[in-house]
Design a protein around this motif. Sequence first.
Motif, PDB file in Angstrom:
ATOM      1  N   HIS A 248       0.843  -1.197   0.000  1.00 21.15           N
ATOM      2  CA  HIS A 248       0.000   0.000   0.000  1.00 21.15           C
ATOM      3  C   HIS A 248       0.885   1.256   0.000  1.00 21.15           C
ATOM      4  O   HIS A 248       1.851   1.326   0.765  1.00 21.15           O
ATOM      5  N   PRO A 249       0.546   2.257  -0.838  1.00 24.22           N
ATOM      6  CA  PRO A 249       1.375   3.471  -0.889  1.00 24.22           C
ATOM      7  C   PRO A 249       1.547   4.142   0.487  1.00 24.22           C
ATOM      8  O   PRO A 249       2.615   4.708   0.760  1.00 24.22           O
ATOM      9  N   CYS A 285     -10.968   6.389  -2.049  1.00 28.23           N
ATOM     10  CA  CYS A 285      -9.870   5.980  -1.166  1.00 28.23           C
ATOM     11  C   CYS A 285      -9.547   7.137  -0.224  1.00 28.23           C
ATOM     12  O   CYS A 285      -9.259   8.240  -0.681  1.00 28.23           O
ATOM     13  N   HIS A 288      -6.414   9.283  -0.851  1.00 28.71           N
ATOM     14  CA  HIS A 288      -6.115   9.857  -2.172  1.00 28.71           C
ATOM     15  C   HIS A 288      -5.594  11.292  -2.105  1.00 28.71           C
ATOM     16  O   HIS A 288      -4.848  11.719  -2.973  1.00 28.71           O
ATOM     17  N   CYS A 291      -1.858  10.634  -1.665  1.00 33.27           N
ATOM     18  CA  CYS A 291      -1.205   9.528  -2.373  1.00 33.27           C
ATOM     19  C   CYS A 291      -0.548  10.013  -3.664  1.00 33.27           C
ATOM     20  O   CYS A 291      -1.207  10.642  -4.488  1.00 33.27           O
ATOM     21  N   ALA A 294      -2.391   8.576  -6.947  1.00 36.46           N
ATOM     22  CA  ALA A 294      -3.858   8.629  -7.054  1.00 36.46           C
ATOM     23  C   ALA A 294      -4.333   8.811  -8.496  1.00 36.46           C
ATOM     24  O   ALA A 294      -3.794   9.614  -9.253  1.00 36.46           O
ATOM     25  N   CYS A 298      -9.588   6.540  -7.869  1.00 37.96           N
ATOM     26  CA  CYS A 298      -9.332   6.569  -6.425  1.00 37.96           C
ATOM     27  C   CYS A 298     -10.208   7.593  -5.715  1.00 37.96           C
ATOM     28  O   CYS A 298     -10.507   7.451  -4.533  1.00 37.96           O
ATOM     29  N   PRO A 303     -11.538   1.480  -2.269  1.00 38.41           N
ATOM     30  CA  PRO A 303     -10.831   0.205  -2.443  1.00 38.41           C
ATOM     31  C   PRO A 303     -11.093  -0.719  -1.253  1.00 38.41           C
ATOM     32  O   PRO A 303     -11.002  -0.293  -0.106  1.00 38.41           O
ATOM     33  N   CYS A 316      -6.120  -1.143  -2.038  1.00 39.63           N
ATOM     34  CA  CYS A 316      -5.626  -0.145  -3.003  1.00 39.63           C
ATOM     35  C   CYS A 316      -5.984  -0.599  -4.408  1.00 39.63           C
ATOM     36  O   CYS A 316      -5.815  -1.770  -4.743  1.00 39.63           O
ATOM     37  N   HIS A 317      -6.456   0.346  -5.243  1.00 43.54           N
ATOM     38  CA  HIS A 317      -6.832  -0.003  -6.615  1.00 43.54           C
ATOM     39  C   HIS A 317      -5.640  -0.405  -7.468  1.00 43.54           C
ATOM     40  O   HIS A 317      -5.786  -1.076  -8.479  1.00 43.54           O
ATOM     41  N   LEU A 318      -4.451   0.035  -7.098  1.00 42.56           N
ATOM     42  CA  LEU A 318      -3.279  -0.256  -7.917  1.00 42.56           C
ATOM     43  C   LEU A 318      -2.757  -1.668  -7.718  1.00 42.56           C
ATOM     44  O   LEU A 318      -2.022  -2.190  -8.552  1.00 42.56           O
TER      45      LEU A 318
HETATM   46 FE1  SF4 Z   1      -3.362   5.663  -3.754  1.00 42.63          FE
HETATM   47 FE2  SF4 Z   1      -5.473   5.065  -5.237  1.00 42.63          FE
HETATM   48 FE3  SF4 Z   1      -4.213   3.147  -3.923  1.00 42.63          FE
HETATM   49 FE4  SF4 Z   1      -5.662   4.938  -2.619  1.00 42.63          FE
HETATM   50  S1  SF4 Z   1      -6.406   3.429  -4.068  1.00 42.63           S
HETATM   51  S2  SF4 Z   1      -3.644   4.225  -2.079  1.00 42.63           S
HETATM   52  S3  SF4 Z   1      -5.266   6.787  -3.811  1.00 42.63           S
HETATM   53  S4  SF4 Z   1      -3.389   4.400  -5.597  1.00 42.63           S
END
Ligand code: SF4
Length: 319
Positions: A248-249, A285, A288, A291, A294, A298, A303, A316-318
């Motif tokens: 997670h970021p 999120c 966001h 982040c 983002a 997001c 997420p 996290c969507h990523l």
């Molecule tokens: Fe960052 Fe998007 Fe992941 Fe949230 S869902 S942590 S904003 S990349």
Amino acid sequence: AEYLIEVDGLKKYFPIRDGVFGQETGQLRAVDGVSFNIRKGTIFGLVGESGSGKTTVGRTLLGLYDKTAGSVKFRGEDLHALRPKQLKALRPKIQLVFQDPYSSLNPRIRVGDAIGEAMLEHQLCSRAELREKVLEVMKICGLSPLHYNRFPHEFSGGQRQRIGIARALILQPEFIIADEPISALDVSIQAQIINLFSDLRDDHGVTFLFISHDLGVVEHLCDDVAVMYLGQLVETASRDVLFERPLHPYTQALLAAVPTLDPDSEPVAMVSGEIPDPSKPPAGCRFHTRCPYALARCRAEIPLLREVENGHRVACHLV
Ligand code: SF4
């Protein structure tokens, strides 16, 4: 794995009151749907900045706050569904250790008596047996028998934390919630208290929820870790996985900023930007606004915490 604690969908909202008549104008969603399990005989680290809701999780688990929703199971039994009598019998088994034990010590009560107090309150032993039991836990906590008749103000911060732990330990708890138990102590004393916790786990089978903002300590002490942000978990994993492969970021940013153990260095601001107001969490999120990765998605879509590999969950969507 055998779980001592199972937390499912836990929510704790506080009303926000305003105006002349104290009308409810909103809700502070301090804990907003948190789920995790704690394996018996392990230390589970709950990490986050101040304002993340980690302290509220601990207090709601303990029943100091009524939950808004969700369930907490202890040894498979739903804590909030127990009858008052059953709950009272269970009470000694779950103990809390605070950041500042001094505030809970009566300055006029001798330390030995303060440690033994709860035993008499819960009628767990007679007065005659008490002294010996107190001396036994004092020894485990590294306090000398000579300390028995002293008063709290005669002790240093580290010794007072030992007294706080001895008070919890005398009830032979199976589960201890330790909320920032060492952040008020000198680094050298911190190490001693951390060693005491690992001995209690290894030699006495005590299970811990260790609430902290200090990732260095969490890496050293904890078996499993959950990272919390604005009332929700963003990542959970075993200690090794979380510290070697954070996904997670937010976790990555926290780990990149772990300060050195130099006692003179100022704590580093962990992630750039302020943590948003928990009464108005960002849509989508919640991270966001801070982040670096983002995307448009997001800002719109929440997420979910999903398992990405065995026991490793990320929201996290990523990922
Ligand atoms: Fe960052 Fe998007 Fe992941 Fe949230 S869902 S942590 S904003 S990349």
